[in-house]
Design a protein around this motif. Sequence first.
Motif, PDB file in Angstrom:
ATOM      1  N   SER A   1       8.212  -8.725 -12.343  1.00 38.75           N
ATOM      2  CA  SER A   1       9.285  -8.200 -11.431  1.00 38.75           C
ATOM      3  C   SER A   1       9.333  -6.728 -11.973  1.00 38.75           C
ATOM      4  O   SER A   1       9.600  -6.105 -11.098  1.00 38.75           O
ATOM      5  CB  SER A   1      10.517  -9.118 -11.751  1.00 38.75           C
ATOM      6  N   ILE A   2       9.684  -6.442 -13.237  1.00 41.02           N
ATOM      7  CA  ILE A   2       9.743  -5.398 -13.938  1.00 41.02           C
ATOM      8  C   ILE A   2       8.609  -4.303 -13.506  1.00 41.02           C
ATOM      9  O   ILE A   2       8.863  -3.206 -12.802  1.00 41.02           O
ATOM     10  CB  ILE A   2      10.106  -5.331 -15.379  1.00 41.02           C
ATOM     11  N   LEU A   3       7.407  -4.631 -13.459  1.00 44.26           N
ATOM     12  CA  LEU A   3       6.460  -3.999 -13.243  1.00 44.26           C
ATOM     13  C   LEU A   3       6.400  -3.509 -11.829  1.00 44.26           C
ATOM     14  O   LEU A   3       6.014  -2.521 -11.300  1.00 44.26           O
ATOM     15  CB  LEU A   3       5.018  -4.614 -13.496  1.00 44.26           C
ATOM     16  N   ALA A   4       6.589  -4.605 -10.857  1.00 44.22           N
ATOM     17  CA  ALA A   4       7.040  -4.491  -9.363  1.00 44.22           C
ATOM     18  C   ALA A   4       7.730  -3.327  -8.983  1.00 44.22           C
ATOM     19  O   ALA A   4       7.762  -2.355  -8.146  1.00 44.22           O
ATOM     20  CB  ALA A   4       7.023  -5.728  -8.416  1.00 44.22           C
ATOM     21  N   LEU A   5       9.053  -3.347  -9.609  1.00 45.49           N
ATOM     22  CA  LEU A   5      10.196  -2.385  -9.374  1.00 45.49           C
ATOM     23  C   LEU A   5       9.592  -0.989  -9.954  1.00 45.49           C
ATOM     24  O   LEU A   5      10.008  -0.087  -9.286  1.00 45.49           O
ATOM     25  CB  LEU A   5      11.216  -2.877 -10.328  1.00 45.49           C
ATOM     26  N   GLY A   6       9.004  -0.943 -10.973  1.00 42.97           N
ATOM     27  CA  GLY A   6       8.577   0.257 -11.399  1.00 42.97           C
ATOM     28  C   GLY A   6       7.559   1.093 -10.451  1.00 42.97           C
ATOM     29  O   GLY A   6       7.771   2.165 -10.111  1.00 42.97           O
TER      30      GLY A   6
ATOM     31  N   VAL B   1       9.712   1.981  -7.434  1.00 42.90           N
ATOM     32  CA  VAL B   1      10.579   3.191  -7.717  1.00 42.90           C
ATOM     33  C   VAL B   1       9.530   4.474  -7.561  1.00 42.90           C
ATOM     34  O   VAL B   1       9.664   5.485  -6.939  1.00 42.90           O
ATOM     35  CB  VAL B   1      11.196   3.224  -8.882  1.00 42.90           C
ATOM     36  N   PHE B   2       8.176   4.300  -8.373  1.00 42.65           N
ATOM     37  CA  PHE B   2       7.329   5.593  -8.071  1.00 42.65           C
ATOM     38  C   PHE B   2       6.888   5.591  -6.829  1.00 42.65           C
ATOM     39  O   PHE B   2       6.846   6.860  -6.331  1.00 42.65           O
ATOM     40  CB  PHE B   2       6.105   4.791  -9.004  1.00 42.65           C
ATOM     41  N   TRP B   3       6.593   4.855  -5.694  1.00 44.46           N
ATOM     42  CA  TRP B   3       6.286   5.233  -4.363  1.00 44.46           C
ATOM     43  C   TRP B   3       7.422   5.666  -3.497  1.00 44.46           C
ATOM     44  O   TRP B   3       7.431   6.544  -2.821  1.00 44.46           O
ATOM     45  CB  TRP B   3       6.126   3.809  -3.727  1.00 44.46           C
ATOM     46  N   SER B   4       8.907   5.081  -4.013  1.00 45.15           N
ATOM     47  CA  SER B   4       9.928   5.876  -3.471  1.00 45.15           C
ATOM     48  C   SER B   4      10.033   7.286  -3.794  1.00 45.15           C
ATOM     49  O   SER B   4      10.410   8.046  -2.941  1.00 45.15           O
ATOM     50  CB  SER B   4      11.153   5.007  -3.884  1.00 45.15           C
ATOM     51  N   VAL B   5      10.022   7.581  -4.993  1.00 47.29           N
ATOM     52  CA  VAL B   5      10.151   9.022  -5.486  1.00 47.29           C
ATOM     53  C   VAL B   5       9.119   9.855  -4.662  1.00 47.29           C
ATOM     54  O   VAL B   5       9.490  10.932  -4.171  1.00 47.29           O
ATOM     55  CB  VAL B   5      10.190   9.066  -6.965  1.00 47.29           C
ATOM     56  N   ARG B   6       7.944   9.473  -4.591  1.00 45.88           N
ATOM     57  CA  ARG B   6       6.760  10.120  -3.973  1.00 45.88           C
ATOM     58  C   ARG B   6       7.398  10.461  -2.428  1.00 45.88           C
ATOM     59  O   ARG B   6       7.180  11.596  -2.018  1.00 45.88           O
ATOM     60  CB  ARG B   6       5.544   9.129  -3.817  1.00 45.88           C
ATOM     61  N   GLY B   7       7.763   9.227  -1.854  1.00 44.29           N
ATOM     62  CA  GLY B   7       8.159   9.234  -0.209  1.00 44.29           C
ATOM     63  C   GLY B   7       9.309  10.375  -0.096  1.00 44.29           C
ATOM     64  O   GLY B   7       9.059  11.148   0.639  1.00 44.29           O
TER      65      GLY B   7
ATOM     66  N   LYS C   1       4.035   8.210   4.795  1.00 45.39           N
ATOM     67  CA  LYS C   1       2.495   8.188   4.377  1.00 45.39           C
ATOM     68  C   LYS C   1       2.608   8.346   2.992  1.00 45.39           C
ATOM     69  O   LYS C   1       1.777   7.724   2.100  1.00 45.39           O
ATOM     70  CB  LYS C   1       2.005   9.208   5.117  1.00 45.39           C
ATOM     71  N   ALA C   2       3.225   9.326   2.276  1.00 45.00           N
ATOM     72  CA  ALA C   2       3.450   9.522   0.818  1.00 45.00           C
ATOM     73  C   ALA C   2       3.736   8.260   0.097  1.00 45.00           C
ATOM     74  O   ALA C   2       3.327   7.993  -0.946  1.00 45.00           O
ATOM     75  CB  ALA C   2       4.245  10.703   0.605  1.00 45.00           C
ATOM     76  N   PHE C   3       4.747   7.421   0.510  1.00 44.88           N
ATOM     77  CA  PHE C   3       5.112   6.523  -0.059  1.00 44.88           C
ATOM     78  C   PHE C   3       3.914   5.288  -0.306  1.00 44.88           C
ATOM     79  O   PHE C   3       3.775   4.592  -1.234  1.00 44.88           O
ATOM     80  CB  PHE C   3       6.132   5.630   0.852  1.00 44.88           C
ATOM     81  N   ARG C   4       2.883   5.402   0.723  1.00 46.98           N
ATOM     82  CA  ARG C   4       1.963   4.364   0.825  1.00 46.98           C
ATOM     83  C   ARG C   4       0.774   5.068  -0.082  1.00 46.98           C
ATOM     84  O   ARG C   4      -0.451   4.370  -0.138  1.00 46.98           O
ATOM     85  CB  ARG C   4       1.328   3.905   2.037  1.00 46.98           C
TER      86      ARG C   4
END
Length: 186
Positions: free
Chosen positions: A13-18, A21-27, A61-64
């Motif tokens: 769960s912690i890994l998935a959350l991380g 968050v990384f994808w969201s910041v990119r987006g 697109k950046a999110f993905r």
Amino acid sequence: MGAMVYWVILSLSILALGVWVFWSVRGVRAYVRARGKRLVTCPETHCAAAVELDAKGASWKAFRGGNYFRLQDCSRWPERQDCAQDCLQEIETLGQGCLVRTIVAGWYSGKTCVYCRKPLDKVEEWTGHMPALLDPDQKTVMWGEVPPEKLPGVFENYKPVCWSCHIAETFRRVHPELVTDRPPRW
Ligand SMILES: [Zn+2]
């Protein structure tokens, strides 16, 4: 055994959350970079055109994990909506430099209000009280009233006015019966 499963699920769960968050910041970063009206020279007409990048598309697109670099709007649309969007090259080269906000701030930099002589290059004032313009007919106008693709002409023929003087001059123009000019007292 129960505790082991618990720790595995928690770690995943912690890994998935991380990752999320990384994808969201990119987006979000892609969205912030792409938003805002830009001024370009249209490769077809060689005249100024106001364009907007598809910020939502770029963000998604950046999110993905990818790059999306297309227009969402242009002052020449809808007539030329099927153009090749060749101006994207210019946008890529100029980056934030072709943002209307950057160009306008550059124009005001070092200038003073034609009425009160107040310097207009304090960018922090831009958040609330945008400086205005004096058109060739001696009427003050807000930036929002000028289509961005007309900016090159505006830079040549209009004069800078501060927000306070714009409000005062507009009131004077709309309600001349309520304004009395008194000579200055020293
Ligand atoms: Zn002023």
